[in-house]
Design a protein around this motif. Structure first.
Motif, short mmCIF file in Angstrom:
data_model
loop_
_atom_site.label_atom_id
_atom_site.label_comp_id
_atom_site.label_asym_id
_atom_site.label_seq_id
_atom_site.Cartn_x
_atom_site.Cartn_y
_atom_site.Cartn_z
N ILE B 63 0.82 -1.21 0.00
CA ILE B 63 0.00 0.00 0.00
C ILE B 63 0.86 1.26 0.00
CG2 ILE B 63 -1.67 1.35 1.35
CD1 ILE B 63 -3.24 -0.89 0.66
N LYS B 64 1.97 1.22 0.72
CA LYS B 64 2.76 2.46 0.86
C LYS B 64 3.30 2.95 -0.49
CE LYS B 64 7.45 0.94 2.07
NZ LYS B 64 7.50 -0.52 2.24
N TYR B 65 3.52 2.02 -1.43
CA TYR B 65 3.94 2.45 -2.77
C TYR B 65 2.79 3.17 -3.49
CZ TYR B 65 8.24 -0.27 -2.73
OH TYR B 65 9.48 -0.76 -2.44
N THR B 66 1.57 2.64 -3.28
CA THR B 66 0.45 3.18 -4.05
C THR B 66 0.09 4.59 -3.61
OG1 THR B 66 -1.19 2.26 -2.55
CG2 THR B 66 -0.51 0.89 -4.40
N VAL B 67 0.39 4.93 -2.34
CA VAL B 67 0.04 6.28 -1.88
C VAL B 67 1.22 7.25 -2.00
CG1 VAL B 67 -1.82 5.51 -0.38
CG2 VAL B 67 0.51 5.65 0.53
N LYS B 68 2.38 6.71 -2.43
CA LYS B 68 3.55 7.57 -2.59
C LYS B 68 3.26 8.73 -3.53
CE LYS B 68 7.99 5.34 -2.03
NZ LYS B 68 8.85 4.36 -2.70
N GLY B 69 2.49 8.42 -4.58
CA GLY B 69 2.16 9.43 -5.59
C GLY B 69 1.45 10.63 -4.99
N LEU B 70 0.80 10.43 -3.86
CA LEU B 70 0.04 11.53 -3.26
C LEU B 70 0.95 12.63 -2.74
CD1 LEU B 70 -2.68 9.55 -1.29
CD2 LEU B 70 -2.93 10.82 -3.41
N ARG B 71 2.17 12.23 -2.36
CA ARG B 71 3.08 13.22 -1.79
C ARG B 71 3.30 14.37 -2.78
NH1 ARG B 71 8.33 10.45 -0.33
NH2 ARG B 71 7.04 8.76 0.48
N GLY B 72 3.42 14.03 -4.04
CA GLY B 72 3.69 15.04 -5.06
C GLY B 72 2.56 16.05 -5.23
N ILE B 73 1.33 15.64 -4.91
CA ILE B 73 0.23 16.56 -5.16
C ILE B 73 -0.38 17.09 -3.85
CG2 ILE B 73 -0.42 15.48 -7.35
CD1 ILE B 73 -2.97 14.56 -5.48
N LEU B 74 0.37 16.91 -2.76
CA LEU B 74 -0.14 17.32 -1.45
C LEU B 74 -0.60 18.78 -1.45
CD1 LEU B 74 -0.40 15.44 0.88
CD2 LEU B 74 1.56 16.55 1.96
N ILE B 76 -1.43 20.74 -4.05
CA ILE B 76 -2.62 20.92 -4.89
C ILE B 76 -3.85 20.41 -4.16
CG2 ILE B 76 -3.69 20.24 -7.09
CD1 ILE B 76 -0.87 19.94 -8.23
N LEU B 77 -3.70 19.27 -3.52
CA LEU B 77 -4.79 18.67 -2.77
C LEU B 77 -5.29 19.64 -1.70
CD1 LEU B 77 -6.24 15.91 -2.69
CD2 LEU B 77 -4.70 15.26 -0.86
N LEU B 78 -4.35 20.20 -0.98
CA LEU B 78 -4.69 21.11 0.11
C LEU B 78 -5.41 22.35 -0.41
CD1 LEU B 78 -3.69 20.05 2.82
CD2 LEU B 78 -2.21 22.07 2.97
N ILE B 83 -10.03 25.86 -1.08
CA ILE B 83 -10.85 26.72 -1.95
C ILE B 83 -12.30 26.27 -1.91
CG2 ILE B 83 -11.34 27.29 -4.38
CD1 ILE B 83 -8.40 27.58 -4.82
N ASN B 84 -12.49 24.93 -2.07
CA ASN B 84 -13.85 24.42 -2.06
C ASN B 84 -14.56 24.68 -0.73
OD1 ASN B 84 -14.78 22.96 -4.55
ND2 ASN B 84 -12.72 22.13 -4.32
N VAL B 110 -14.64 17.70 0.62
CA VAL B 110 -14.34 16.29 0.91
C VAL B 110 -14.40 15.47 -0.37
CG1 VAL B 110 -15.19 14.21 2.08
CG2 VAL B 110 -15.08 16.38 3.30
N PHE B 111 -15.43 15.72 -1.19
CA PHE B 111 -15.57 14.95 -2.43
C PHE B 111 -14.44 15.23 -3.40
CE2 PHE B 111 -20.41 13.95 -2.37
CZ PHE B 111 -20.19 13.16 -1.26
N MET B 112 -14.09 16.50 -3.53
CA MET B 112 -12.99 16.85 -4.46
C MET B 112 -11.70 16.19 -4.01
SD MET B 112 -13.76 18.22 -7.09
CE MET B 112 -12.80 19.32 -8.06
N GLY B 113 -11.45 16.25 -2.70
CA GLY B 113 -10.24 15.65 -2.15
C GLY B 113 -10.20 14.15 -2.44
#
Ligand SMILES: Nc1ncnc2c1ncn2[C@@H]1O[C@H](COP(=O)(O)OP(=O)(O)OP(=O)(O)O)[C@@H](O)[C@H]1O
Ligand SMILES: [Mg+2]
Lengths: 279, 267
Positions: B63-74, B76-78, B83-84, B110-113
């Motif tokens: 699992i930790k590999y699959t969520v690694k990608g999230l770090r790069g968009i943290l 943008i996510l925030l 904004i929403n 929450v939905f956008m995130g």
């Protein structure tokens, strides 16, 4: 008149458009028979690579003709036949491998020829076994040594089932081990598969393995004969900016000192024989 | 050490997901991403999560590999969430000075995130289980039908293949040139940004010159090996759909069906 495999007639090549610039090749007339192993020697800029590129229609003669199995390389409808018949291996192993996996690279040529996948499979396996690289088939080229890469490049050509392979200084960038691996492969392909070999080299020890040695200088063929006949004329070969094999040089020096030893010694074994017969 | 670099984030494996046809994986990832927009209820994301976890489980990727990608968009996510949360008009739940959070804003955020997280994890699964070169093959096959309207499918794939082939070579070369320059006293580490940028010039110039020479030699070598473009070219490894690909398509359509069912009829 000829059953030559490769035949050139009055072959001249000039780089660039201006006709008055210095030709890289001048009036070359040469015939090479099927199954021959020819080494081409010559100093830098003597036109060796130019000659090689003319043999598989990578460039077209400015003047004169090249015939491969009787087909003129100027015939633009036969370009692919010619390139399939006369394969070419270049100096830098890195810059001739296309794919990221060894077996995919060997498959590149057959794929271009439009051969069926199961036949490509057979040819790739056959070619990799022929250069003794079969167990590396799934490796990435950048993880191989120079000699191994160069053997993969040769396999890529063999998979196209050529009748002749032209190698333009294939060992120039390799260490001694890689060099002997590649030379062994070349000799084996010539002796066992009967593939015509044209080897351009700067190493005299490699030229000694050939059936025939051609010496070029300033775009012309200056010497052409068996290694023994070419290398025994030490002064002439030096005048074209080349060296002779070390043992030949030794026998030359010994003869100058009045020791009666044959002038055409090419290998250490021959030297030993020659010295033993002195008594 | 540079010899051991791997390109992309592919994690080698033998799982069913690894062995799916690359076209299947690319198409299904696209369908998954688009279908995320069907979901309008929180319960819909539970279905999506179940599906995603199912695929992760089958792929045997940690699992930790699959969520690694999230770090790069943290970031943008925030930003998306903030904004929403603050900009959506509606029933006010909480306000302070000019800031106010509405009920609609909160659910929207929450939905956008969630949507972004699922999108990234979904695409990561594609790149984690497919080597770049196989992906290239898949893209070539998928783009082939668009050739008549001028999509250079084969050329694009060939460019990607050559890029993949030469990245390690160029990295090695960079390393070599860098060491050669350092031996002559070049300094790549200290100084301000400007100085460091300037010290890169003697590195980049030879690298570029060599790259052009390589390109030239490679083009000649390819021509000598009868390369004449994609026309009439066959492949050693032809892509073929197998039963597991059809099952994967079926499962994905079931998931999309569930999304629609969830949106219009239940919960
Ligand atoms: N692309 C080119 N454009 C213009 N002139 C060229 C080109 N390639 C080679 N020449 C010239 O043609 C002549 C013969 O070059 P060629 O490369 O055939 O020599 P060579 O015997 O292979 O030399 P080397 O041992 O250095 O490889 C040289 O004078 C060279 O400068
Ligand atoms: Mg040359």
């Amino acid at each position: 008149m000829d059953n030559f495999f490769i035949k050139t007639k009055n072959l001249t090549y000039i780089y660039g458009k201006e006709k008055n610039s210095k030709p890289a090749l001048k009036n070359i007339d040469v015939g090479i028979k099927k199954g021959e192993f020819v080494a081409i020697l010559g100093e830098n800029g003597s036109g060796k690579s130019t000659f090689a590129r003319l043999l598989n229609a990578l460039i077209i003669p400015t003047d004169g003709e090249v015939f491969i199995k009787g087909i003129n390389t100027k015939d633009s409808t036969k370009v692919w036949d010619i390139r399939q018949t006369v394969g070419m291996v270049f100096q830098n192993p890195d810059n001739q491998l296309v794919a990221t996996i060894v077996e995919d690279d060997v498959a590149f040529g057959p794929e271009n020829l439009g051969i069926k996948p199961d036949e490509i499979r057979k040819r790739v396996d056959m070619a990799l076994k022929a250069v003794d690289m079969y167990e590396y088939r799934f490796k990435e080229p950048h993880r191989l040594s120079g000699g191994q890469k160069q053997r993969v490049a040769i396999a890529g050509i063999i998979a196209m089932k050529p009748e002749c392979i032209v190698l333009d200084e294939p060992t120039a960038m390799l260490d001694p081990l890689g060099r002997s691996e590649v030379m062994e492969t070349i000799v084996r392909l010539n002796k066992e598969e009967g593939i015509t070999i044209i080897l351009i080299t700067h190493f005299m020890e490699e030229a000694v393995l050939a059936d025939r040695v051609i010496v070029m200088s300033k775009g012309e063929i200056k010497m052409d004969g068996t290694p023994k006949s070419v290398f025994s004329d030490v002064e002439k070969i030096r005048s074209y900016g080349l060296d002779v094999p070390q043992v030949t040089e030794l026998s030359y020096l010994l003869r100058q000192d009045g020791i009666n030893i044959p002038p055409d010694i090419l290998t250490v074994d021959e030297m030993v024989d020659g010295l033993c017969q002195l008594k | 050490m540079l010899r051991d670099i791997t390109i992309g984030q592919y994690v080698p494996g033998e799982s069913v997901i690894h062995r799916l046809d690359p076209r299947t994986k690319i198409l299904l990832t696209l369908i998954f991403i688009i279908s995320l927009f069907i979901i309008v209820k929180f319960s819909g994301y539970i279905i999506a999560a179940a599906f995603l976890f199912g695929v992760i489980y089958l792929s045997r990727i940690p699992i930790k590999y699959t969520v690694k990608g999230l770090r790069g968009i943290l970031i943008i996510l925030l930003i998306t969430i903030l904004i929403n949360m603050f900009m959506t008009p509606g029933r006010v739940l909480w306000s302070f000075l000019f800031l106010r959070i509405t009920y609609e804003g909160l659910t929207q955020a929450v939905f956008m995130g969630l949507r972004l997280v699922f999108l990234i994890v979904g695409t990561s699964l594609l790149t984690l289980t497919t080597p770049p070169i196989i992906m290239t093959d898949g893209i070539e096959y998928l783009l082939k039908p668009f050739r008549p309207i001028g999509v250079p499918a084969h050329e694009l794939a060939m460019m990607m293949t050559i890029a993949l082939r030469f990245i390690p070579t160029l990295m090695e070369e960079t390393d070599k040139i860098m060491k050669a320059q350092m031996a002559r006293g070049a300094d790549f580490e200290s100084g301000n940004v400007l100085n460091r940028a300037r010290s890169m010039v003697p590195l980049l110039v030879p690298l570029f010159i060599n790259a052009f020479r390589r390109a030239d030699e490679l083009a000649i070598a390819m021509e000598a090996r009868c390369y004449k473009g994609g026309e009439g070219r066959t492949r050693l490894h032809e892509l073929k759909y197998s039963p597991k690909d059809y099952i994967a398509f079926f499962m994905t359509f079931v998931m999309v069906g569930l999304f629609i069912w969830n949106r219009y009829w239940v919960w």
